[in-house]
Design a protein around this motif. Structure first.
Motif, mmCIF file in Angstrom:
data_model
loop_
_atom_site.group_PDB
_atom_site.id
_atom_site.type_symbol
_atom_site.label_atom_id
_atom_site.label_comp_id
_atom_site.label_asym_id
_atom_site.label_seq_id
_atom_site.Cartn_x
_atom_site.Cartn_y
_atom_site.Cartn_z
ATOM 1 N N LEU A 11 0.288 11.493 -7.195
ATOM 2 C CA LEU A 11 0.548 11.427 -8.639
ATOM 3 C C LEU A 11 0.975 12.808 -9.115
ATOM 4 C CD1 LEU A 11 0.356 10.135 -11.471
ATOM 5 C CD2 LEU A 11 -2.080 10.711 -11.452
ATOM 6 N N THR A 90 9.037 6.481 -9.666
ATOM 7 C CA THR A 90 7.764 5.860 -9.307
ATOM 8 C C THR A 90 7.985 4.625 -8.458
ATOM 9 O OG1 THR A 90 6.603 6.681 -11.255
ATOM 10 C CG2 THR A 90 5.738 4.684 -10.244
ATOM 11 N N THR A 119 3.777 8.249 -7.794
ATOM 12 C CA THR A 119 3.688 7.952 -9.214
ATOM 13 C C THR A 119 4.035 9.204 -10.004
ATOM 14 O OG1 THR A 119 1.929 6.330 -8.820
ATOM 15 C CG2 THR A 119 2.224 7.094 -11.080
#
Length: 122
Positions: A11, A90, A119
Motif C-alpha cells: 500500500l 491499483t 494498492t
C-alpha cells in the motif's frame, strides 16, 4: 516442479514507488517472454509490461514512462519498477511466462504466479 513467485506489493500513496519481483524455477527461464499483468476490481486483466529473453521491453500506454521492466536471467528473476504510481494502478499484479509476446498479449501464458496486491491511495 514449476514455480513462479511474486513479491513486493503493498500500500502506497499516489506519487510513490514500488518494485515488484518475480522469481521462477522449473522451466528454461531464458527462453520465455516474461510479463506483468494487472487486474483491477471489475476489470479484465491487462498486460502492462513484458520483456523478451534478450531484455527487450514492451510497455502498455498506461504505464509507459513510469514503469521499467528488467530481468536477470542468472537469477531467473524479472522486476517491475513502478514510479509515480496513480490510484488507477491499483490491482493484483501477476507475473507470467509466455512462449511469445503475441500469446501474452492474448492473455495466454504457460505459467502464472499467484499475484501480489498493489494498492495506491489518493
Amino acid at each position: 516442479q514449476v514455480q513462479v513467485v511474486e513479491s513486493g506489493g503493498g500500500l502506497v500513496q499516489a506519487g510513490e514507488s514500488l518494485r515488484l519481483s518475480c522469481t521462477a524455477s522449473g522451466f528454461p527461464f531464458n527462453d520465455y517472454v516474461m510479463g506483468w499483468f494487472r487486474q483491477a476490481p471489475g476489470k479484465e486483466h491487462e498486460l502492462v509490461s513484458s520483456i523478451y529473453g534478450d531484455g527487450f521491453p514492451v510497455y502498455s500506454d498506461s504505464v509507459k514512462g513510469r514503469f521499467t521492466i528488467s530481468r536477470n536471467n542468472n537469477k531467473n528473476t524479472v522486476y517491475l519498477q513502478m514510479n509515480s504510481l496513480k490510484p488507477e494502478d491499483t490491482g493484483m499484479y501477476y507475473c507470467a511466462a509466455g512462449q511469445s509476446w503475441s500469446q501474452l498479449q492474448k492473455g495466454i501464458a504457460a505459467y502464472w504466479g499467484q499475484g501480489t496486491q498493489v494498492t495506491v491511495s489518493s
